[in-house]
Design a protein around this motif. Structure first.
Motif, mmCIF file in Angstrom:
data_model
loop_
_atom_site.group_PDB
_atom_site.id
_atom_site.type_symbol
_atom_site.label_atom_id
_atom_site.label_comp_id
_atom_site.label_asym_id
_atom_site.label_seq_id
_atom_site.Cartn_x
_atom_site.Cartn_y
_atom_site.Cartn_z
ATOM 1 N N SER A 19 9.016 -44.817 -39.831
ATOM 2 C CA SER A 19 7.591 -44.733 -39.528
ATOM 3 C C SER A 19 6.880 -43.683 -40.371
ATOM 4 O O SER A 19 5.741 -43.890 -40.811
ATOM 5 C CB SER A 19 7.395 -44.417 -38.046
ATOM 6 N N TYR A 20 7.530 -42.547 -40.617
ATOM 7 C CA TYR A 20 6.885 -41.469 -41.369
ATOM 8 C C TYR A 20 6.771 -41.830 -42.846
ATOM 9 O O TYR A 20 5.705 -41.693 -43.456
ATOM 10 C CB TYR A 20 7.670 -40.169 -41.191
ATOM 11 N N ARG A 21 7.862 -42.272 -43.421
ATOM 12 C CA ARG A 21 7.835 -42.687 -44.824
ATOM 13 C C ARG A 21 6.849 -43.816 -45.039
ATOM 14 O O ARG A 21 6.025 -43.803 -45.973
ATOM 15 C CB ARG A 21 9.235 -43.130 -45.264
ATOM 16 N N ASP A 22 6.910 -44.826 -44.161
ATOM 17 C CA ASP A 22 6.087 -46.018 -44.364
ATOM 18 C C ASP A 22 4.608 -45.723 -44.173
ATOM 19 O O ASP A 22 3.757 -46.281 -44.875
ATOM 20 C CB ASP A 22 6.537 -47.131 -43.412
ATOM 21 N N SER A 23 4.272 -44.837 -43.234
ATOM 22 C CA SER A 23 2.871 -44.442 -43.079
ATOM 23 C C SER A 23 2.361 -43.779 -44.355
ATOM 24 O O SER A 23 1.231 -44.025 -44.791
ATOM 25 C CB SER A 23 2.718 -43.493 -41.895
ATOM 26 N N ALA A 24 3.195 -42.926 -44.959
ATOM 27 C CA ALA A 24 2.803 -42.278 -46.208
ATOM 28 C C ALA A 24 2.616 -43.298 -47.331
ATOM 29 O O ALA A 24 1.652 -43.226 -48.105
ATOM 30 C CB ALA A 24 3.858 -41.242 -46.610
ATOM 31 N N LEU A 25 3.525 -44.256 -47.426
ATOM 32 C CA LEU A 25 3.404 -45.295 -48.446
ATOM 33 C C LEU A 25 2.109 -46.079 -48.281
ATOM 34 O O LEU A 25 1.413 -46.389 -49.255
ATOM 35 C CB LEU A 25 4.597 -46.242 -48.375
ATOM 36 N N MET A 26 1.775 -46.410 -47.032
ATOM 37 C CA MET A 26 0.552 -47.161 -46.761
ATOM 38 C C MET A 26 -0.683 -46.339 -47.101
ATOM 39 O O MET A 26 -1.667 -46.870 -47.642
ATOM 40 C CB MET A 26 0.524 -47.595 -45.288
ATOM 41 N N ALA A 27 -0.641 -45.045 -46.804
ATOM 42 C CA ALA A 27 -1.785 -44.189 -47.092
ATOM 43 C C ALA A 27 -2.010 -44.061 -48.600
ATOM 44 O O ALA A 27 -3.154 -44.079 -49.071
ATOM 45 C CB ALA A 27 -1.591 -42.815 -46.464
ATOM 46 N N VAL A 28 -0.939 -43.924 -49.360
ATOM 47 C CA VAL A 28 -1.085 -43.847 -50.813
ATOM 48 C C VAL A 28 -1.593 -45.170 -51.370
ATOM 49 O O VAL A 28 -2.469 -45.196 -52.252
ATOM 50 C CB VAL A 28 0.236 -43.435 -51.486
ATOM 51 N N HIS A 33 6.227 -32.998 -42.795
ATOM 52 C CA HIS A 33 7.264 -34.011 -43.005
ATOM 53 C C HIS A 33 6.698 -35.247 -43.700
ATOM 54 O O HIS A 33 7.246 -35.714 -44.713
ATOM 55 C CB HIS A 33 7.863 -34.388 -41.653
ATOM 56 N N THR A 34 5.598 -35.767 -43.205
ATOM 57 C CA THR A 34 4.978 -36.931 -43.834
ATOM 58 C C THR A 34 4.393 -36.570 -45.187
ATOM 59 O O THR A 34 4.401 -37.390 -46.119
ATOM 60 C CB THR A 34 3.891 -37.517 -42.920
ATOM 61 N N ASP A 66 1.939 -46.696 -39.779
ATOM 62 C CA ASP A 66 2.838 -47.842 -39.650
ATOM 63 C C ASP A 66 2.468 -48.752 -38.488
ATOM 64 O O ASP A 66 2.873 -49.912 -38.459
ATOM 65 C CB ASP A 66 4.276 -47.357 -39.464
ATOM 66 N N SER A 67 1.714 -48.259 -37.524
ATOM 67 C CA SER A 67 1.287 -49.117 -36.415
ATOM 68 C C SER A 67 -0.161 -49.549 -36.563
ATOM 69 O O SER A 67 -0.503 -50.715 -36.322
ATOM 70 C CB SER A 67 1.478 -48.402 -35.070
ATOM 71 N N ASN A 68 -1.025 -48.646 -36.999
ATOM 72 C CA ASN A 68 -2.452 -48.930 -36.976
ATOM 73 C C ASN A 68 -2.919 -49.816 -38.119
ATOM 74 O O ASN A 68 -3.689 -50.756 -37.907
ATOM 75 C CB ASN A 68 -3.221 -47.618 -36.961
ATOM 76 N N LEU A 69 -2.476 -49.532 -39.342
ATOM 77 C CA LEU A 69 -2.909 -50.386 -40.451
ATOM 78 C C LEU A 69 -2.364 -51.803 -40.325
ATOM 79 O O LEU A 69 -3.138 -52.765 -40.363
ATOM 80 C CB LEU A 69 -2.526 -49.767 -41.792
ATOM 81 N N HIS A 118 9.063 -51.720 -51.007
ATOM 82 C CA HIS A 118 9.580 -50.589 -50.236
ATOM 83 C C HIS A 118 10.437 -51.039 -49.052
ATOM 84 O O HIS A 118 10.805 -50.224 -48.208
ATOM 85 C CB HIS A 118 8.411 -49.747 -49.714
ATOM 86 N N GLY A 119 10.748 -52.319 -48.982
ATOM 87 C CA GLY A 119 11.558 -52.811 -47.879
ATOM 88 C C GLY A 119 10.773 -53.061 -46.602
ATOM 89 O O GLY A 119 11.368 -53.211 -45.529
ATOM 90 N N ILE A 120 9.453 -53.097 -46.697
ATOM 91 C CA ILE A 120 8.592 -53.374 -45.543
ATOM 92 C C ILE A 120 8.228 -54.855 -45.583
ATOM 93 O O ILE A 120 7.602 -55.318 -46.539
ATOM 94 C CB ILE A 120 7.324 -52.496 -45.566
ATOM 95 N N THR A 121 8.604 -55.594 -44.579
ATOM 96 C CA THR A 121 8.401 -57.042 -44.570
ATOM 97 C C THR A 121 7.439 -57.439 -43.455
ATOM 98 O O THR A 121 7.247 -56.710 -42.483
ATOM 99 C CB THR A 121 9.731 -57.773 -44.375
ATOM 100 N N TRP A 122 6.857 -58.609 -43.590
ATOM 101 C CA TRP A 122 5.975 -59.113 -42.555
ATOM 102 C C TRP A 122 6.033 -60.635 -42.503
ATOM 103 O O TRP A 122 6.425 -61.279 -43.471
ATOM 104 C CB TRP A 122 4.537 -58.630 -42.789
#
Length: 348
Positions: free
Chosen positions: A296-305, A18-19, A138-141, A339-343
């Motif tokens: 969480s799945y999409r965003d983890s993949a985005l962070m990994a790339v 899936h990821t 999405d949690s660890n990075l 990607h719509g990820i805010t902080w």
């Protein structure tokens, strides 16, 4: 690295999950044609077709064939490992990446595996001139990056708590459940927290979580990997991972039969929005960092790339590194905004 062209080669092991689909979609968006490595050529071709990567390089190598893995990764600049249960399966890809002269990142979330990366593979990677950045999720990075940033907003050694709030209530894919099941006793017991200049088991006293826009909720210790990485780069007196207590109640019921009956992908009707919250306290001052994402799945993949592309630039020192040691924290978090990820960071 062996590839000196301007276009970098990124190999993905675990692209059929899936990821993995999100990994391939992001690589395609960036106009990068990946090398897809796995044990089943037909499944790899199906994944490539689904991601509209007709020119993807398909290479067959199973986790129990080290030489085949090394050969598959040989001309890659970076390897992304996307697996369930890294504690059981992760070292095969990690070891082969080092021997293939490729930088490495993964989507692991298991303290037991991540500690092995730092303790057992860092010196080997450093000798090879290779950089390893594990635990890009999405949690660890963001937990590590926000731990770096918030700890510098308080005086003295910071007390840090990290918590993840998923609006789906923790419902996820079968692969996620397989990961937890592989180390279920460790997850049930809460894993390590950091205190008194070392990592400890047992349960520190924690009463509640204070998630954004919610009433306080009972919390229990949870083995998040920033507990291992934040003390590498920041002055801290304690680091503890937390999740709502009801999540731990669900762990009591987790068995192999339960996992086998789960769907391969999350329920499409689930609200996969989440908040990753890092609270830092020191000398009477409290600072909160929050990263909010969509899936969480999409965003983890985005962070990994994003991590892989940065590693491919070959500007990071070798060895096993925490995210905040490898990347500029603010710059990396800002790069996720499209990607719509805010902080944000705020004083409490």
């Amino acid at each position: 690295m062996t590839n000196t062209n301007s276009t970098k080669t990124i190999a993905v092991y675990g692209a059929t999950g899936h990821t993995g689909g999100y990994l391939l979609a992001e690589l395609r968006r960036r106009e990068l044609t990946p090398v897809l490595v796995g044990r089943d050529a037909d499944r790899l071709r199906t994944a490539a077709t689904a991601a509209d990567l007709a020119d993807a390089d398909i290479r067959v190598a199973s986790l129990d064939d080290h030489d085949a893995l090394v050969a598959a990764f040989r001309d890659a600049d970076v390897v992304i490992s996307s697996l369930p249960a890294y504690v059981d399966h992760g070292e095969a890809v990690l070891s082969a990446a080092i021997d293939a002269d490729a930088h490495y990142t993964d989507l692991s979330g298991e303290q037991l595996f991540v500690r092995r990366v730092f303790e057992d593979y860092s010196a080997r990677a450093e000798a090879a001139g290779i950089t390893l950045v594990p635990a890009v999720t999405d949690s660890n990075l963001p937990g590590d990056l926000l731990g770096h940033l918030t700890s510098r907003r308080v005086d003295g050694a910071a007390e840090i708590t990290i918590s993840h709030h998923s609006r789906s209530g923790g419902d996820g894919s079968r692969g996620s459940a397989e990961t937890v099941l592989a180390s279920v006793d460790w997850f049930r017991e809460g894993g390590w927290h950091y205190a008194d200049s070392g990592w400890q088991t047992g349960r520190p006293p924690v009463a509640e979580l204070r998630y954004p826009t919610e009433q306080p909720r009972p919390a229990s210790k949870f083995p998040l990997t920033p507990v291992l990485t934040i003390p590498r780069h920041s002055a801290v007196s304690s680091v503890t991972g937390l999740l709502p207590t009801e999540f731990h109640e669900g762990l009591k019921k987790l068995t192999a039969d339960v996992v086998a009956a789960l769907p391969a992908t999350p329920d499409p009707a689930s609200d996969l929005h989440y908040d990753l919250v890092v609270d830092a306290e020191g000398s009477g001052k409290s600072v909160r960092g929050v990263l909010s994402g969509l899936d969480s799945y999409r965003d983890s993949a985005l962070m990994a790339v994003e991590a892989a592309v940065r590693l491919a630039e070959n500007t990071t020192k070798p060895g096993a590194l925490a995210a905040a040691e490898a990347f500029d924290a603010t710059d990396f978090l800002d790069a996720l905004a499209p990607h719509g990820i805010t902080w944000r960071i705020e004083e409490l």
